[in-house]
Scaffold this motif. Structure first.
Motif, mmCIF file in Angstrom:
data_model
loop_
_atom_site.group_PDB
_atom_site.id
_atom_site.type_symbol
_atom_site.label_atom_id
_atom_site.label_comp_id
_atom_site.label_asym_id
_atom_site.label_seq_id
_atom_site.Cartn_x
_atom_site.Cartn_y
_atom_site.Cartn_z
ATOM 1 N N GLU A 68 -8.994 12.284 5.700
ATOM 2 C CA GLU A 68 -10.305 12.629 4.875
ATOM 3 C C GLU A 68 -11.097 11.322 5.006
ATOM 4 N N ALA A 69 -12.382 11.436 4.972
ATOM 5 C CA ALA A 69 -13.196 10.261 5.021
ATOM 6 C C ALA A 69 -13.088 9.167 3.876
ATOM 7 N N LEU A 70 -13.405 9.788 2.684
ATOM 8 C CA LEU A 70 -13.344 9.198 1.416
ATOM 9 C C LEU A 70 -12.055 8.401 0.890
ATOM 10 N N PRO A 71 -10.803 9.174 1.225
ATOM 11 C CA PRO A 71 -9.586 8.323 1.191
ATOM 12 C C PRO A 71 -9.203 7.313 1.999
ATOM 13 N N LEU A 72 -9.743 7.619 3.435
ATOM 14 C CA LEU A 72 -9.529 6.538 4.208
ATOM 15 C C LEU A 72 -10.279 5.363 3.892
ATOM 16 N N VAL A 73 -11.536 5.556 3.291
ATOM 17 C CA VAL A 73 -12.360 4.195 3.059
ATOM 18 C C VAL A 73 -11.788 3.622 2.104
ATOM 19 N N LEU A 74 -11.198 4.270 0.865
ATOM 20 C CA LEU A 74 -10.606 3.767 -0.155
ATOM 21 C C LEU A 74 -9.206 2.970 0.368
ATOM 22 N N LEU A 75 -8.580 3.581 1.195
ATOM 23 C CA LEU A 75 -7.406 3.173 1.584
ATOM 24 C C LEU A 75 -7.660 1.635 2.216
ATOM 25 N N LEU A 127 0.995 -1.401 0.068
ATOM 26 C CA LEU A 127 0.011 0.244 -0.119
ATOM 27 C C LEU A 127 0.893 1.279 -0.014
ATOM 28 N N ARG A 128 2.042 1.329 0.917
ATOM 29 C CA ARG A 128 2.837 2.451 1.033
ATOM 30 C C ARG A 128 3.578 2.641 -0.461
ATOM 31 N N THR A 129 3.815 1.492 -1.219
ATOM 32 C CA THR A 129 4.568 1.679 -2.431
ATOM 33 C C THR A 129 3.970 2.309 -3.463
ATOM 34 N N PHE A 130 2.541 1.583 -3.482
ATOM 35 C CA PHE A 130 1.807 2.047 -4.842
ATOM 36 C C PHE A 130 0.696 2.882 -4.585
ATOM 37 N N PHE A 131 0.394 3.269 -3.450
ATOM 38 C CA PHE A 131 -0.550 4.436 -3.207
ATOM 39 C C PHE A 131 -0.111 5.303 -2.023
ATOM 40 N N GLY A 132 1.466 5.684 -1.839
ATOM 41 C CA GLY A 132 1.976 6.467 -1.002
ATOM 42 C C GLY A 132 0.847 7.714 -1.096
ATOM 43 N N ALA A 133 0.712 8.350 -2.341
ATOM 44 C CA ALA A 133 0.294 9.509 -2.477
ATOM 45 C C ALA A 133 -1.176 9.721 -1.487
ATOM 46 N N LEU A 134 -1.838 8.642 -1.721
ATOM 47 C CA LEU A 134 -3.116 8.407 -1.151
ATOM 48 C C LEU A 134 -3.375 8.726 0.470
ATOM 49 N N LEU A 135 -2.111 7.969 0.684
ATOM 50 C CA LEU A 135 -2.156 7.912 2.322
ATOM 51 C C LEU A 135 -1.844 9.335 2.989
ATOM 52 N N SER A 136 -1.478 10.256 2.116
ATOM 53 C CA SER A 136 -1.126 11.826 2.522
ATOM 54 C C SER A 136 -2.658 12.357 3.051
ATOM 55 N N HIS A 137 -3.861 11.762 2.324
ATOM 56 C CA HIS A 137 -4.997 12.314 2.563
ATOM 57 C C HIS A 137 -5.781 11.291 3.509
ATOM 58 N N GLN A 138 -5.227 10.425 4.290
ATOM 59 C CA GLN A 138 -5.979 9.410 5.076
ATOM 60 C C GLN A 138 -6.846 10.023 6.025
ATOM 61 N N LEU A 146 -10.178 -0.218 1.889
ATOM 62 C CA LEU A 146 -10.663 -1.175 1.071
ATOM 63 C C LEU A 146 -9.264 -1.848 0.117
ATOM 64 N N LEU A 147 -8.336 -0.957 -0.073
ATOM 65 C CA LEU A 147 -7.179 -1.520 -0.793
ATOM 66 C C LEU A 147 -6.329 -2.215 0.057
ATOM 67 N N TYR A 148 -6.272 -1.874 1.283
ATOM 68 C CA TYR A 148 -5.492 -2.826 2.134
ATOM 69 C C TYR A 148 -5.959 -4.031 2.333
ATOM 70 N N LEU A 149 -7.352 -4.022 2.396
ATOM 71 C CA LEU A 149 -8.106 -5.377 2.500
ATOM 72 C C LEU A 149 -7.922 -6.265 1.220
#
Length: 531
Positions: free
Chosen positions: A471-478, A458-469, A480-483
């Protein structure tokens, strides 16, 4: 083979329905908890947790083991297909619960000042006396709930529980609007008024469903159900009384210990409220699936023993254990890696996030302990289960008494971890002894390795999204991606087998199972007598 698959599909469908209902109820409860925390603050949540600690002991006295006893007693008659005996068992269970519920009501009402003195806060007397009137309804509802579980009518009970939750919230909000401005004592009283109203509603709804659905086959049961009922409830009651009393004493000692460590009453209640009323509910929120399975597996195993349907009980238990473990590990990983944004977004409380992360490694142990407890009860080992619970509560009381005044919150967190590990170890060891059960330690290692690997992906491929964790919607997406990463890694390294996934999906289909890639797995299942 067909009967085994039919029973398996029935269990999965009931589990799915009850889990969906329970998750919906927990979501509503979580939203409501956030609202209440905003109205009365962390100190108010801590005070209410003291009320609930005493009330839990009172409900234990009121129920006196009736839920499990009713489930097992009715399930035995279902296994024998004796409908007159089912009716008699239900009447006996409800009568028993009415007697004990009334006795508990009187005891709590008159002992409320003494309980408040032990807790060190007189403000809980009003709330305890309000809740005393709920106890007869709680006890009778518990007996009727045991009947519905044994009859595989758990969906009806789920609907009642969902509407009960709405009644509680509506009545609590109205009461808070009228009483919330008069201080924490009356704010907690408003919460208990909502609980009382919801318990009365639940009792009436379950009673109407029971009257409408109770079997009416001709004939009378001449066998007494009281003695079989007492054989289950007496050891359960005595052990549950001891465990609940120890647990209540433990919870009442926590704020006292925190005050001795340093800080005033309000600060101690706030710290206790954040851990017990905010962090733990987040960790236990997804436990709905495990709790539902632990409940539903009791009548399944009881009927299987009465009818001799299972050739190899340990095989089925190990499958449930294996799938439950992967679910518990996934939840633990999410809570650990996303603790801070969860605490901030749900409660706007950074301390909640810190405690969520500290307790997250315990999630697999807590979840699997619940599942193993249900398995022990299902195979008739409820006495051993209660012995371990008593020992666990006694150990927790000693640790809280010794550690919190010296180490504060750190001592409390350590006591939680130590008692959870102790209870799970004892319960799992008992299941191994009585059923040849295997703990599947390699599966624990594979799942833990998959959690770490998934986070690296997750950190390798979606590191940019982690900076917005935060916020509600990015957290839900993260999440789901983690699972998804966790599931993929498990499949890749063999921790989760493809045929297991296909088997579970096939059970949700109404049509006949055709030959597919899981044919060999189905053949092995039927050969061993498992689901």
């Amino acid at each position: 083979g067909g009967e085994a698959r039919r029973r398996a599909r029935q269990l999965v469908l009931h589990t799915s329905a009850m889990t969906a209902a329970t998750l919906l109820m927990r979501t509503i409860a979580m939203v409501f908890q956030v609202y209440v925390a905003g109205r009365i603050g962390a100190a108010g949540i801590g005070l209410f947790q003291l009320v609930l600690s005493v009330y839990t002991l009172a409900t234990t006295l009121a129920q006196s083991g009736i839920r499990l006893a009713a489930t097992r007693l009715v399930a035995e008659q279902v296994g024998r297909r004796d409908e007159p005996a089912i009716r008699r068992a239900v009447r006996c269970a409800v009568g028993y619960s009415a007697v004990f519920g009334t006795a508990a009501m009187l005891l709590l009402y008159f002992m409320a000042p003494a309980a408040a003195g032990w807790a060190g806060d007189e403000r809980i007397v009003l709330s305890l006396r309000v809740l005393a009137f709920a106890l007869p309804f709680v006890a009778c509802s518990s007996a009727m709930g045991g009947y519905f579980i044994a009859m595989h009518q758990s969906v009806k009970m789920s609907v009642v529980q969902l509407t009960e939750q709405l009644v509680r919230i509506g009545c609590t909000v109205l009461a808070l609007m009228r009483l919330g401005g008069y201080g924490l004592e009356y704010a907690c009283g408003a919460l208990t008024l909502g609980m009382l109203a919801s318990e009365i509603y639940s009792f009436i709804a379950l009673l109407l469903l029971l009257i409408a659905g109770l079997p009416r086959a001709p004939g009378r049961c001449r066998r007494s159900m009281l003695l079989p009922l007492l054989r289950i409830t007496v050891p359960l009651s005595l052990s549950s009384y001891a465990r609940s009393a120890l647990s209540t004493a433990q919870h009442l000692l926590v704020p006292r210990g925190l005050r001795l460590f340093g800080g005033g009453t309000e600060a101690a209640l706030a710290a206790y409220g954040v851990i017990q009323g905010m962090s733990l509910p987040v960790l236990l929120f997804p436990a709905a699936l495990i709790i539902v399975i632990a409940d539903l597996i009791v009548p399944e195993l009881t009927e299987a023993q009465v009818q001799g349907r299972l050739k190899n009980l340990s095989y089925m238990l190990e499958r449930l254990y294996r799938l439950g473990l992967m679910f518990a590990m996934a939840v633990g990983g999410v809570c650990f890696f996303f603790a801070q944004p969860l605490g901030e977004l749900i409660y706007h409380e950074s301390a909640a996030g810190r405690y969520i992360r500290m307790l997250a490694p315990l999630v697999p142990v807590m979840y699997m302990d619940t599942l193993v407890d249900g398995m022990l009860k299902g195979v008739g080992e409820y006495r051993a289960n209660m012995r371990y619970n008593i020992f666990d509560a006694a150990a927790g009381l000693v640790l809280v008494w010794l550690l919190i005044p010296r180490y504060g919150v750190g001592g409390y967190l350590f006591s939680i971890a130590a008692t959870e590990l102790l209870n799970f170890t004892l319960s799992a060891a008992r299941l191994v002894r009585v059923n040849g059960f295997r703990l599947q330690l390699p599966q624990w290692v594979l799942s833990a390795a998959s959690l770490a690997g998934s986070w690296l992906l997750l950190r390798t491929f979606f590191g940019a999204l982690l900076s917005h964790q935060y916020e509600a919607l990015p957290l839900v997406l993260l999440v789901l991606l983690y699972l998804a990463c966790f599931t993929g890694v498990l499949l890749l390294i063999g921790g989760l087998k493809k045929e297991e996934v296909l088997w579970l999906l096939s059970l949700l289909k109404r049509d006949k199972i055709h030959k597919s890639s899981n044919e060999e797995f189905v053949r092995k299942t039927e050969k061993t007598g498992g689901f």
